[in-house]
Design an enzyme around this catalytic site. Structure first.
Site, PDB file in Angstrom:
ATOM      1  N   GLU A  34       0.857  -1.300  -0.073  1.00  8.60           N
ATOM      2  CA  GLU A  34       0.035   0.002   0.179  1.00  8.60           C
ATOM      3  C   GLU A  34       0.875   1.404   0.093  1.00  8.60           C
ATOM      4  OE1 GLU A  34      -2.889  -0.763   3.088  1.00  8.60           O
ATOM      5  OE2 GLU A  34      -3.972  -1.978   1.899  1.00  8.60           O
ATOM      6  N   GLU A  42      -5.176  -8.764  -1.346  1.00  8.84           N
ATOM      7  CA  GLU A  42      -5.750  -8.312  -0.258  1.00  8.84           C
ATOM      8  C   GLU A  42      -7.448  -8.301  -0.433  1.00  8.84           C
ATOM      9  OE1 GLU A  42      -4.635  -5.663   2.736  1.00  8.84           O
ATOM     10  OE2 GLU A  42      -2.708  -6.145   2.065  1.00  8.84           O
TER      11      GLU A  42
HETATM   12  C1  BGP Z   1      -4.438  -3.326   4.779  1.00 14.41           C
HETATM   13  C2  BGP Z   1      -3.064  -3.765   5.177  1.00 14.41           C
HETATM   14  C3  BGP Z   1      -3.078  -5.139   5.838  1.00 14.41           C
HETATM   15  C4  BGP Z   1      -4.213  -5.538   6.345  1.00 14.41           C
HETATM   16  C5  BGP Z   1      -5.457  -5.031   5.909  1.00 14.41           C
HETATM   17  C6  BGP Z   1      -6.762  -5.215   6.905  1.00 14.41           C
HETATM   18  O1  BGP Z   1      -4.235  -1.725   4.817  1.00 14.41           O
HETATM   19  O2  BGP Z   1      -2.151  -3.816   3.970  1.00 14.41           O
HETATM   20  O3  BGP Z   1      -1.911  -5.358   6.466  1.00 14.41           O
HETATM   21  O4  BGP Z   1      -4.180  -5.496   7.813  1.00 14.41           O
HETATM   22  O5  BGP Z   1      -5.267  -3.763   5.691  1.00 14.41           O
HETATM   23  O6  BGP Z   1      -6.585  -4.024   7.879  1.00 14.41           O
HETATM   24  P1  BGP Z   1      -6.980  -4.382   9.369  1.00 14.41           P
HETATM   25  O7  BGP Z   1      -5.931  -5.535   9.801  1.00 14.41           O
HETATM   26  O8  BGP Z   1      -6.323  -3.161   9.954  1.00 14.41           O
HETATM   27  O9  BGP Z   1      -8.388  -4.651   9.517  1.00 14.41           O
END
Ligand code: BGP
Length: 492
Positions: free
Chosen positions: A201, A390
């Protein structure tokens, strides 16, 4: 067109959220290791200590200043819980986890290499053999099960030492240090790893320069410089790949959220156009050979003077990435109307609450079409292969006495997301390489540090304070995803 044969079905993780063993095997500290856990109402804290022994913390609030007293250094302090230190303990349980991935039928898995396992401070001359050997074991295990690794080179994991010494990626001196690390990795895992992502990201620099680049000074100038330096480091990774192993494919990784205008007021439409352009600009720099003129002009207009060299632009031109990886969880809603102000949740970019979509327990909107819309927006603009690296639903799971976890809500969410993805391929002809479900095996949340915010299809017995056996249990979604993969997405 249906999903191609050999389509990558997998899961995704990050070293800091999944591996644990934060000091084992010669690993150094990364900026994640000094972050405590928070919850949906309280941001995570970054802890520090002064020379006189005084300890304190700074909240990691997205989009706000990040102030640490000048005479303090970021450190682990007593009586705080740091979720990365144990996380899901993949470091010790990788064999069990890889076997579970294989049982689900996954043919790929996204994981990150912790830079600090390879170069504990970032500045050593020689890499740490124990760290390299760990990932050898992991990749060999994956290969044994026919699982292709997709490796993120830096998932919010700037070495703490570099953050302290240089204020992280704000300083150009990180570029050759990163290049050294990348070359070590490419040489070592030649033939074992074909697919890499540069920075997780990368556009998060605007929301949190500390998370994205270990940068404490949060100004437009430092954010632009931090991004510039990471773009160059990414191009150097592509260059290294070409020189070391022509089979390697390097992608960039952006957080993507299709943006919707709350009203049809042309002012709202303009706002959306500007926001979308911002994300597109960052992708264009990495995927289309450098800065669009409009971006350079905008930087100038805003009084930002990059510490740059003529060669920077040649490098970006010569070494664009091979594919675009992105995360997509939901959509973002914006308006210029001050009366429309009910906030919505989301990772990194929070907008307004969408009255048409339900939300999860953290207020993230559940938009059934955001995957297809993202794929179309990105493909129609860039015409490069895409990879969803993701996607998923963060939810509170209930662990039943018999060890089962009935997560129909997750199945429902993923069913819609995958249907939306298939539409983009089948109806819109988007070139898509794969789908990685975030946190396929539970891991800690990046935003809040909680364990209870679970995305996995495998449950881990651990709570927000780090208690639990860390044993693994299959959720209902485990069996469902297995069928999806078996049928290459035909059975949802
Ligand atoms: C993204 C990140 C991840 C992951 C995901 C979910 O922004 O790249 O590392 O964690 O979000 O977010 P969260 O874990 O805060 O729910």
């Amino acid at each position: 067109m249906t999903l191609k044969k050999g389509f990558f079905w997998g899961g995704a993780s990050a070293a800091n959220q999944y591996e644990g063993a934060y000091l084992e095997g010669g690993k150094g500290l990364s900026i994640c290791d000094v972050q405590t856990s928070g919850d949906k109402n309280t941001p995570r804290k970054v802890t520090w200590k002064k020379e006189n022994g005084e300890c304190g913390f700074t909240y990691m609030r997205l989009g706000s200043d990040f102030l640490v007293p000048e005479d303090a250094s970021l450190q682990v302090i007593e009586n705080e819980h740091y979720p990365t230190h144990t996380a899901s303990d993949f470091y010790h349980r990788y064999k069990e986890d890889v076997a579970l991935m294989a049982e689900m039928g996954m043919n790929s898995f996204r994981l990150s290499i912790a830079w600090t396992r390879i170069y504990p401070t970032g500045e050593e001359e020689k890499p740490n053999e124990e760290g390299l050997a760990f990932y050898d074991r992991v990749f060999d295990e994956m290969k044994k099960h026919g699982i292709e690794p997709l490796v993120t080179l830096c998932h919010y994991e700037t070495p703490l030492y570099l953050s302290e010494k240089y204020d992280g990626w704000k300083d150009r001196r990180l570029i050759p240090l990163f290049e050294k690390y990348v070359r070590t990795v490419f040489e070592r895992y030649k033939g074992k790893v074909r697919y890499y992502l540069t920075f997780n990201e990368i556009n998060c620099m605007e929301a949190s320069p500390f998370m994205a680049g270990g940068i404490k000074e949060n100004t437009p100038q430092s954010r632009a410089q931090g991004s510039h330096n990471q773009y160059l480091a990414g191009a150097l990774a592509v260059k290294a790949a070409r020189e070391i192993d022509p089979d390697i494919r390097v992608g960039m990784m952006t957080s993507y959220m299709p943006m919707y205008a709350y009203t049809c007021d042309p002012e709202d439409q303009l706002l959306i156009m500007e926001r979308r352009n911002q994300v597109f600009d960052s992708i264009a720099i990495q995927a289309e050979g450098g800065y669009p003129v409009s971006v350079l002009n905008r930087l100038k207009r805003n009084g930002i003077i990059l510490d740059d060299r003529q060669e920077d632009y040649e490098l970006l031109k010569r070494y664009p990435v091979d594919f675009i990886g992105f995360s997509v969880y939901n959509s973002g809603i914006l308006s210029t109307h001050p009366d429309l102000n009910e906030k919505g949740g989301g990772n990194l970019w929070t907008g307004l609450k969408n009255p048409y979509t339900p939300v999860n327990d953290w207020g993230w909107g559940l938009d059934p079409h955001c995957v297809r819309i993202s794929l179309n927006e990105l493909y129609n603009r860039f015409h490069k292969p895409l990879w969803i690296v993701e996607n998923g639903l963060g939810a509170l799971d209930r662990f039943e006495e018999d060890g089962s976890i009935h997560d129909q809500y997750r199945i429902d969410f993923m069913k819609q997301a995958i249907a939306s993805m298939k539409d983009a391929v089948e109806k819109d002809d988007v070139d898509l390489m794969g789908y990685e479900a975030w946190g396929a095996i539970d891991c800690i949340s990046s935003e809040t540090g909680e364990m209870r915010k679970r995305y996995g299809m495998v449950y881990i017995d651990a709570d927000d304070q780090g208690n639990g056996t860390l044993d693994r249990y299959k959720k209902d979604s485990f069996y469902w995803y297995k069928k999806v993969i078996e049928s290459n997405g035909e059975t949802l």
